[in-house]
Design an enzyme around this catalytic site. Structure first.
Site, PDB file in Angstrom:
ATOM      1  N   THR A   1       0.869  -1.189   0.000  1.00 35.99           N
ATOM      2  CA  THR A   1       0.000   0.000   0.000  1.00 35.99           C
ATOM      3  C   THR A   1       0.897   1.227   0.000  1.00 35.99           C
ATOM      4  OG1 THR A   1      -1.851  -1.049   1.103  1.00 35.99           O
ATOM      5  CG2 THR A   1      -1.566   1.295   1.541  1.00 35.99           C
TER       6      THR A   1
ATOM      7  N   ASP B   1      -8.921   0.522   5.552  1.00 39.53           N
ATOM      8  CA  ASP B   1      -8.757   1.775   6.303  1.00 39.53           C
ATOM      9  C   ASP B   1      -8.292   2.938   5.431  1.00 39.53           C
ATOM     10  OD1 ASP B   1      -6.305   0.119   6.086  1.00 39.53           O
ATOM     11  OD2 ASP B   1      -5.380   1.917   6.926  1.00 39.53           O
TER      12      ASP B   1
ATOM     13  N   THR C   1      -0.608   2.260   7.043  1.00 41.95           N
ATOM     14  CA  THR C   1      -0.597   1.047   6.230  1.00 41.95           C
ATOM     15  C   THR C   1      -0.524  -0.140   7.170  1.00 41.95           C
ATOM     16  OG1 THR C   1       0.777  -0.305   4.751  1.00 41.95           O
ATOM     17  CG2 THR C   1       1.906   1.444   5.915  1.00 41.95           C
ATOM     18  N   GLY C   2      -1.051  -1.280   6.717  1.00 43.72           N
ATOM     19  CA  GLY C   2      -1.043  -2.456   7.569  1.00 43.72           C
ATOM     20  C   GLY C   2      -2.407  -3.109   7.553  1.00 43.72           C
ATOM     21  N   HIS C   3      -2.730  -3.839   8.595  1.00 45.26           N
ATOM     22  CA  HIS C   3      -3.966  -4.611   8.613  1.00 45.26           C
ATOM     23  C   HIS C   3      -5.170  -3.678   8.755  1.00 45.26           C
ATOM     24  CE1 HIS C   3      -6.857  -7.639  10.359  1.00 45.26           C
ATOM     25  NE2 HIS C   3      -6.518  -8.119   9.183  1.00 45.26           N
ATOM     26  N   GLY C   4      -5.881  -3.466   7.641  1.00 47.22           N
ATOM     27  CA  GLY C   4      -6.917  -2.434   7.575  1.00 47.22           C
ATOM     28  C   GLY C   4      -8.038  -2.617   8.573  1.00 47.22           C
TER      29      GLY C   4
HETATM   30  N1  ASP Z   1      -4.245  -1.016   4.929  1.00 45.95           N
HETATM   31  C1  ASP Z   1      -4.446  -1.683   3.669  1.00 45.95           C
HETATM   32  C2  ASP Z   1      -5.814  -2.319   3.676  1.00 45.95           C
HETATM   33  O1  ASP Z   1      -6.138  -2.982   4.646  1.00 45.95           O
HETATM   34  C3  ASP Z   1      -3.445  -2.731   3.369  1.00 45.95           C
HETATM   35  C4  ASP Z   1      -2.001  -2.364   3.640  1.00 45.95           C
HETATM   36  O2  ASP Z   1      -1.690  -1.253   4.053  1.00 45.95           O
HETATM   37  O3  ASP Z   1      -1.136  -3.214   3.402  1.00 45.95           O
HETATM   38  O4  ASP Z   1      -6.522  -2.214   2.705  1.00 45.95           O
END
Ligand code: ASP
Length: 334
Positions: free
Chosen positions: A186, A217, A237-240
């Site tokens: 992302t 998110d 960024t990360g687990h939305g």
């Molecule tokens: N935050 C992003 C989502 O959950 C994914 C990511 O940042 O890797 O869509």
């Protein structure tokens, strides 16, 4: 009443113009590091050049994110990951910290630059968040968007990630979802100009194997993205699902505004708390109202870079801060 932003050239010397980008938090493989670094450095430079040339923090974050959306090594635009059914559905948002204007889009398809569609929604409609067909109609009505053939954004790498995700599901029930949802990537950008105006932008294909219609998110104001001249510009960024449930960016802004935290202190506190409570990981980039940068992640890695003057900083691992000296873009005569 909306705040009126002073212009960049009226404020030279007050704040150091800076463009900071990320290219996603997660388990970046060693073999992927060189291309991630190259991509974030290129994006920071493109954003910084836009900032110096036009003086607009919105142009800066849009330009930086466009660069990453065009790069197949990131999970946005060209390199987007796939839904369970093998399609690309993208989310993006952009926000102007001087006016608190924002544009958000979800379920965007068949275009390379969803962040520019988010900006178009902000600038040409009376709404702030449009998803799916309605959003695509706005793209189709504008000359700025090339509508690609259905499936054109589906890459072999994304198909492989989806296959791996499906195959690994049964084997990895005990793992965090963020460890198995595919390669991170992302993208996001935050910027500040010489007057202290800030902006933020985030763009993503979401997470591999997501159900069709799932929204993360990234397009949620206060979830994954926010910009306010009085507090900070932030992109997460990360687990939305976790970032939304913990309201990560709002919590960070509250610490900057009410507890006098710097961007770095607030990012560390909120992400460390989130990871402790949910056992999921994330990363943040931020620039606060005094121009201080925040870069933090609880995932294994996060690619990031920023340009400030002639300095281009970048890194991927915790504690890494590499420096290259690059030329300042030429400022056009007034
Ligand atoms: N935050 C992003 C989502 O959950 C994914 C990511 O940042 O890797 O869509």
């Amino acid at each position: 009443m909306q705040a009126q932003a002073a212009t960049h050239s009226e404020c030279i010397g007050q704040f150091e113009p800076t463009v900071l980008v990320h290219g996603g938090a997660g388990d970046i493989a060693d073999s992927g590091i060189p291309l991630k670094k190259l991509g974030v450095k290129r994006a920071a430079r493109r954003g910084y050049e836009a900032l110096i040339k036009s003086g607009s923090v919105l142009d800066a974050v849009e330009g930086a994110v466009n660069s990453l959306e065009e790069d197949v090594n990131f999970n946005a635009g060209n390199g987007s990951v796939l839904t369970w059914d093998g399609d690309v559905e993208m989310d993006a948002s952009i926000m102007n910290g001087a006016t608190l204007e924002a544009g958000c889009v979800s379920l965007a398809r068949d275009i390379i630059n969803p962040i520019s569609l988010a900006r178009r929604i902000m600038e040409t409609t009376r709404h702030r968040y449009i998803a799916g067909e309605g959003a695509m109609n706005i793209a189709m009505e504008s000359e700025n968007f090339k509508i690609l053939q259905k499936g054109a954004l589906v890459t072999e790498a994304a198909q492989k990630s989806l296959e791996n995700y499906k195959a690994s599901l049964n084997r990895t029930r005990s793992k965090r979802e963020s460890q198995i949802y595919g390669s991170p990537g992302t993208v996001g950008a935050v910027a500040i100009d010489a007057c202290g105006n800030v902006a933020a932008a985030t763009s993503t294909g979401g997470i591999t194997g997501k159900l069709s219609g799932r929204i993360g998110d990234s397009p949620i104001l206060g979830g994954g993205t926010y910009a306010d001249n009085e507090t900070a510009a932030v992109s997460a960024t990360g687990h939305g699902e976790t970032i939304m449930r913990y309201n990560v960016v709002s919590r960070m802004l509250a610490l900057v505004q009410h507890a006098n935290h710097t961007a770095q202190e607030a990012a560390e506190r909120v992400l460390n708390e989130m990871t402790q409570r949910f056992d999921e990981t994330a990363g943040i980039i931020a620039i606060d109202h005094r121009g201080r940068l925040g870069i933090h992640f609880t995932s294994k890695r996060m690619s990031w870079a920023y340009q400030r003057g002639e300095e281009l900083h970048f890194g991927v691992d915790a504690g890494e801060d590499q420096l290259e000296i690059v030329g300042e873009p030429r400022v056009p005569p007034l």
